[in-house]
Design an enzyme around this catalytic site. Structure first.
Site, PDB file in Angstrom:
ATOM      1  CB  SER B  33      -0.885  -0.008   1.246  1.00 35.63           C
ATOM      2  OG  SER B  33      -1.603   1.197   1.340  1.00 35.63           O
ATOM      3  CE  LYS B  57      -1.431   7.471   0.028  1.00 35.85           C
ATOM      4  NZ  LYS B  57      -0.227   7.367   0.868  1.00 35.85           N
ATOM      5  CB  CYS B 141      -0.980   5.586   8.605  1.00 37.01           C
ATOM      6  SG  CYS B 141      -0.245   7.038   7.820  1.00 37.01           S
TER       7      CYS B 141
END
Lengths: 261, 312
Positions: B33, B57, B141
């Site tokens: 990703s 993504k 993230c």
């Protein structure tokens, strides 16, 4: 599905032979590679990484020249100018003829000078930023254009340029006019202006063109990783939101760019 | 003088199929990703149709512009990034990117991110009704201020998002992407599996910091950023090795894989598949070469299916 512009997919990754490496000026090296992939246009760039490399990423370099060997499928010689800045560009500068590097490209969108077929054009470059303009100049062929080139101290890369007029400025006055090239440039009388170089140059040339109502195209530079629009690392702030320098650019219309750095 | 040998029956081509929670991949190599866009960006630079899978993504319910300022910084054998989940939003992804992605061949894995449990859940509902093959739940993230990695740092937080996403997307296999920054990764992994994860992928980037000594300030506006690349690989291999003993669900390993040998380390450590990320930036055909290299190794070792690679 929206249609992609033709040629969008025409890029390749190929291990290429460096056919020439020569000193140009100061920290600038001229490099040539034998390229068997699709032909590039002025304003497009390649990711280049020496086969023997101690850095992780390839470096983006604008095409400074392209000599096709024969037909469109036959490949040719790619020319670049590389400025030694960090470890990656030092490696490129250290390449010798006969050594190999992986080239990926051609990438990005070219200068579209064909949209301005009437009057004379101006090409304004600063330092290593003259590279994509040299490739554009060859594409212009017999069309009239003036070339404005600014350097820190000595000029380079202009040997085979066929411009109607050539203005050179150096910051130390060693060659040509003394000062910065935007100070000697006015967009009046040109149908369109194409520029590449340091941010202050792009800003000055862009502002002058916007004020004069002359279409102006700027080639932007950003730190890149993928070079193809996948990683979103090379964002350029524009009036239309974030754009990818590598894939939506590197050539943008001057009025799109938001200079805030 | 010639010596006559009985010609050996040609060895059957090794079975490359990787199975992750019911999703069949033609081979165990997946584009990670955030490093492969929506695949079309790389058309022409490698054999996209030959990949096992493609992770999109990181997608959020609404479009996001991502972070301001510098987004990339290269390090020795690595890359720091602070993109900040720039994406067009899940509805736009489903409408504009997914139909084309579906036609390419590799399994399509949607990476789902968010700032709140509600945002994750709403996104999961939309993806559940879409044509994606699998959801990779991104709780790792490091580059967003709210949510993101915060959900991946402790087991309670991880369960608080994995459980509701599991319920909101009952039709899709769910893989949770773990953060190597969790102080107790085993606890987070167990918690995700208990909350319904069918598989785990690891590792996302390491929280890291670079300082511009000329400007005398951090390189990135968010101060820290995520480090990927070969520099992190041995740590990631160790984490896969350790989690293999902790959970029984399939593990998808990643972190600095740049060649077949690197990928094989993860597969031998017990991963059923691998993801390749920043190596594609450095050398676009990397994944194509990795797939071929795994096949050559299997032939050389006389292994007939991927499962035989594991030394666990």
């Amino acid at each position: 599905m929206d249609a992609l512009p033709s040629g969008f997919f025409a890029k390749r990754s190929i291990l290429c032979e460096c056919t020439s490496s020569s000193f140009a000026a100061g920290n600038i090296i001229a490099l040539q590679f034998a390229w068997s992939g699709p032909a590039p246009r002025g304003g497009q760039f390649f990711l280049i990484k020496p086969w023997r490399s101690g850095v992780f990423l390839a470096r983006p370099l604008s095409v400074a020249g392209w000599e096709p060997r024969g037909g469109p499928e036959d490949g040719g010689i790619l020319r670049f100018l590389a400025a030694r800045r960090g470890r990656g560009t030092w490696e490129l500068a250290d390449l010798r003829a006969g050594e190999e590097a992986e080239l990926s490209g051609p990438l990005g969108k070219p200068f579209e000078a064909a949209s301005f077929p009437k009057g004379p054009l101006a090409l304004v470059g600063g330092g290593i930023g003259i590279a994509p303009l040299l490739a554009l100049a060859v594409e212009l062929g017999s069309r009239p254009f003036d070339f404005y080139a600014g350097f820190r101290s000595t000029s380079f890369g202009l040997e085979s340029l066929k411009a109607r007029s050539l203005a050179i400025a150096t910051e130390d006055g060693c060659e040509g006019l003394k000062g910065r090239i935007p100070d000697f440039f006015s967009p009046q009388g040109y149908e369109a202006v194409f520029a590449c170089g340091p941010l202050p140059l792009l800003r000055a040339v862009g502002d002058a063109c916007i004020a004069g109502g002359i279409p102006c195209f700027l080639s932007m530079e950003k730190h890149m990783a993928c070079g193809v629009g996948a990683c979103l690392g090379c964002t350029v702030k524009t009036t239309g939101g974030n754009k990818r320098c590598c894939a939506d650019g590197p050539v943008f219309r001057a009025e799109e760019i938001i200079f805030d750095d | 003088m010639t010596e006559r040998t009985i010609p050996k029956k040609p060895a059957p081509a090794p079975d490359f199929t990787a199975l992750i929670a019911g999703v069949r991949l033609r081979n165990p190599v997946i584009a990670a990703s955030g490093t492969f866009g929506y695949a079309r960006e790389y058309e022409g630079l490698l054999d996209i149709a030959g990949l096992g899978g493609i992770c999109t993504k990181g997608l959020t319910l609404a479009a996001r512009p991502g972070n301001q300022g510098r987004r990339l910084h290269e390090t020795p054998s690595g890359l720091m990034n602070s993109i900040g989940l720039e994406n067009p939003g899940i509805p736009a992804f489903i409408e504009r990117e997914l139909p084309r992605l579906r036609t390419l061949g590799p399994a399509v894995i949607a990476n789902l991110s968010g700032s709140t449990v509600e945002e994750y859940v709403e996104g999961a509902r939309l993806l559940d009704a879409s044509e994606v093959d699998m959801i990779e739940l991104n709780i790792s993230c490091p580059n967003v201020k709210a949510g993101g990695m915060a959900f991946g740092l402790d087991s309670a937080a991880a369960a608080s998002v994995t459980g509701p996403v599991r319920k909101a997307a009952p039709h899709k296999p769910l893989m949770v992407k773990l953060s190597p920054n969790a102080p107790d990764l085993a606890a987070v992994a167990r918690s995700c599996v208990n909350a319904g994860a069918d598989a785990l992928s690891l590792v996302n980037t390491f929280k890291a910091l670079a300082i511009d000594i000329r400007a005398r300030k951090p390189v990135f506006g968010n101060i820290s950023a995520g480090l990927s690349g070969p520099a992190i690989r041995p740590i990631a291999v160790r984490m896969v090795w350790e989690l293999w003993e902790v959970v029984k669900v399939p593990l998808v390993g990643m972190g600095g894989i740049a060649c077949a040998e690197d990928a094989l380390e993860f597969l031998l450590a017990g991963a059923v598949a691998v993801q390749v990320g920043s190596a594609t930036f450095a050398h676009p055909p990397a994944m194509t070469e990795i797939i071929a290299g795994i096949g050559e190794y299997m032939k050389e070792q006389d292994l007939h299916c991927l499962g035989e690679l594991s030394i666990r």
